[in-house]
Design a protein around this motif. Sequence first.
Motif, mmCIF file in Angstrom:
data_model
loop_
_atom_site.group_PDB
_atom_site.id
_atom_site.type_symbol
_atom_site.label_atom_id
_atom_site.label_comp_id
_atom_site.label_asym_id
_atom_site.label_seq_id
_atom_site.Cartn_x
_atom_site.Cartn_y
_atom_site.Cartn_z
ATOM 1 N N GLU A 181 0.839 -1.189 0.000
ATOM 2 C CA GLU A 181 0.000 0.000 0.000
ATOM 3 C C GLU A 181 0.882 1.250 0.000
ATOM 4 O O GLU A 181 1.916 1.297 0.679
ATOM 5 N N PRO A 182 0.513 2.260 -0.781
ATOM 6 C CA PRO A 182 1.341 3.479 -0.820
ATOM 7 C C PRO A 182 1.305 4.214 0.527
ATOM 8 O O PRO A 182 0.319 4.149 1.271
ATOM 9 N N PRO A 183 2.371 4.884 0.822
ATOM 10 C CA PRO A 183 2.375 5.686 2.059
ATOM 11 C C PRO A 183 1.283 6.758 2.029
ATOM 12 O O PRO A 183 0.851 7.195 0.944
ATOM 13 N N PRO A 184 0.815 7.206 3.201
ATOM 14 C CA PRO A 184 -0.235 8.232 3.225
ATOM 15 C C PRO A 184 0.194 9.506 2.488
ATOM 16 O O PRO A 184 1.308 9.995 2.662
ATOM 17 N N GLY A 185 -0.703 9.970 1.639
ATOM 18 C CA GLY A 185 -0.441 11.196 0.907
ATOM 19 C C GLY A 185 0.483 11.034 -0.281
ATOM 20 O O GLY A 185 0.863 12.039 -0.902
ATOM 21 N N SER A 186 0.862 9.817 -0.623
ATOM 22 C CA SER A 186 1.817 9.583 -1.724
ATOM 23 C C SER A 186 1.107 8.947 -2.921
ATOM 24 O O SER A 186 0.095 8.247 -2.782
ATOM 25 N N THR A 187 1.676 9.185 -4.073
ATOM 26 C CA THR A 187 1.222 8.559 -5.321
ATOM 27 C C THR A 187 2.359 7.709 -5.873
ATOM 28 O O THR A 187 3.508 8.179 -5.951
ATOM 29 N N CYS A 188 2.013 6.437 -6.262
ATOM 30 C CA CYS A 188 3.052 5.511 -6.722
ATOM 31 C C CYS A 188 2.986 5.327 -8.235
ATOM 32 O O CYS A 188 1.902 5.225 -8.813
ATOM 33 N N ARG A 189 4.147 5.305 -8.823
ATOM 34 C CA ARG A 189 4.277 5.053 -10.260
ATOM 35 C C ARG A 189 5.368 4.001 -10.500
ATOM 36 O O ARG A 189 6.312 3.900 -9.703
ATOM 37 N N ALA A 190 5.217 3.221 -11.609
ATOM 38 C CA ALA A 190 6.161 2.113 -11.878
ATOM 39 C C ALA A 190 6.727 2.260 -13.278
ATOM 40 O O ALA A 190 6.033 2.678 -14.217
ATOM 41 N N TRP A 191 8.025 1.896 -13.384
ATOM 42 C CA TRP A 191 8.699 1.925 -14.688
ATOM 43 C C TRP A 191 9.474 0.618 -14.899
ATOM 44 O O TRP A 191 9.677 -0.174 -13.956
ATOM 45 N N THR A 192 9.935 0.416 -16.094
ATOM 46 C CA THR A 192 10.627 -0.827 -16.447
ATOM 47 C C THR A 192 12.078 -0.534 -16.826
ATOM 48 O O THR A 192 12.412 0.607 -17.179
ATOM 49 N N ASP A 193 12.866 -1.577 -16.723
ATOM 50 C CA ASP A 193 14.248 -1.464 -17.203
ATOM 51 C C ASP A 193 14.373 -1.963 -18.645
ATOM 52 O O ASP A 193 15.479 -2.145 -19.161
#
Length: 390
Positions: free
Chosen positions: A347-359
């Motif tokens: 779960e993302p930390p409070p107040g944070s937005t998570c994004r994912a990238w690839t190698d």
Amino acid sequence: MLRWAVPAFLVVQAGVLGLAWWAGSGLLLALAELAALTGFACLVLLAQYLLLRGRYTREREATRRAVERRRVADEVHDLVGHELSLIAMQAGLLELRADAADAKLAGQLRAQAEHAVASLHETVALLHGTAPDEPVTDDVEDLVARARQAGARVTLHGDVDRVAVPTRLAVHTVVREGLTNAARHAPGSPVAVVLSTSAGTHGDVVEARVATSDAPAPTAGAGRAGHGLDALRRRVTALGGHLDARHHDGTHVLTARILAQPSGDPLRSAEPVELAGARPLRALVRQTAVPVVVACAVVLGFWTWASHDTTAEPEVLARFAVGLPTAELDALVPQRQAPVRLARSPEPPPGSTCRAWTDGNFPLAAATVEVCADDHAVTRVTDLAGEPLW
């Protein structure tokens, strides 16, 4: 083998899913699934190759037997057919010269010989003859002498000295075919056999010419004569020569022109063994080329789409750390997020937005790192390769 491929594939799939469930790793699941699909494709290709190789072997053996059967049929036609035609001619002459009782017996003999010739032609036609390669037991002079003894009106002009054995064999066969057809279709008619040698572009050329006077014009029903000429034409052509049969003003002329020193093989059939299908490996490539190209195009197309503007270079991935200012992060990361995720992130930390990238991993370009940030700085960096699938 193919009937066991599907059950084996299902068993492997069950093992892959069980392993992935136990490990909870999306990356492990993807690699195992790729290995299973590759192994299954190789198994199918091997089974198809063995099937094509067996079919090719059977076709080759069947074709070889058919060629040999037709070759033997032509040999019987050329040797036995010629002798039977001479017997029929001799019986016809005896029928004309003998008294009533002997004439009747000679007539029966002639009818039986003609019936035997017709039966022989039907049998050879059924077997569909090819070019014969039988040895010659006598020369053209002996052949003409025997025809004269049988009552034929044959004249011989010229000879074929100092020529290769293949040419001598072919000339003998041409003369014999001409005398046989003359005895069958124009008995008693004058026949002129002319042998000559002349200079050609590629060396000396031997010409064998058999002209039958007062010969009836060929009809559509004279199929066996045409068949014999086709076999003879293949033989002459195999030696680099040319055969011509014409009928003009009541005279039938059979002419063959052959190199005195040909490059062809005289002891082999002029008809090669041709297979209906291609060689097994070539046939397999033809059958699988389109599916393989399409599959490769789909995989490359998907990887290109999945990795375009979603790939973070190693030097960029090395700078991801908690506390990195959000503005600096936005300047570093690609525009799009990785569309494929093989891990369940926390779960993302409070107040944070998570994004994912690839190698840029091939072929799925799956997300490998997730970065969570609030309005000020990065709050968490997660290596998705170490996260469970569920």
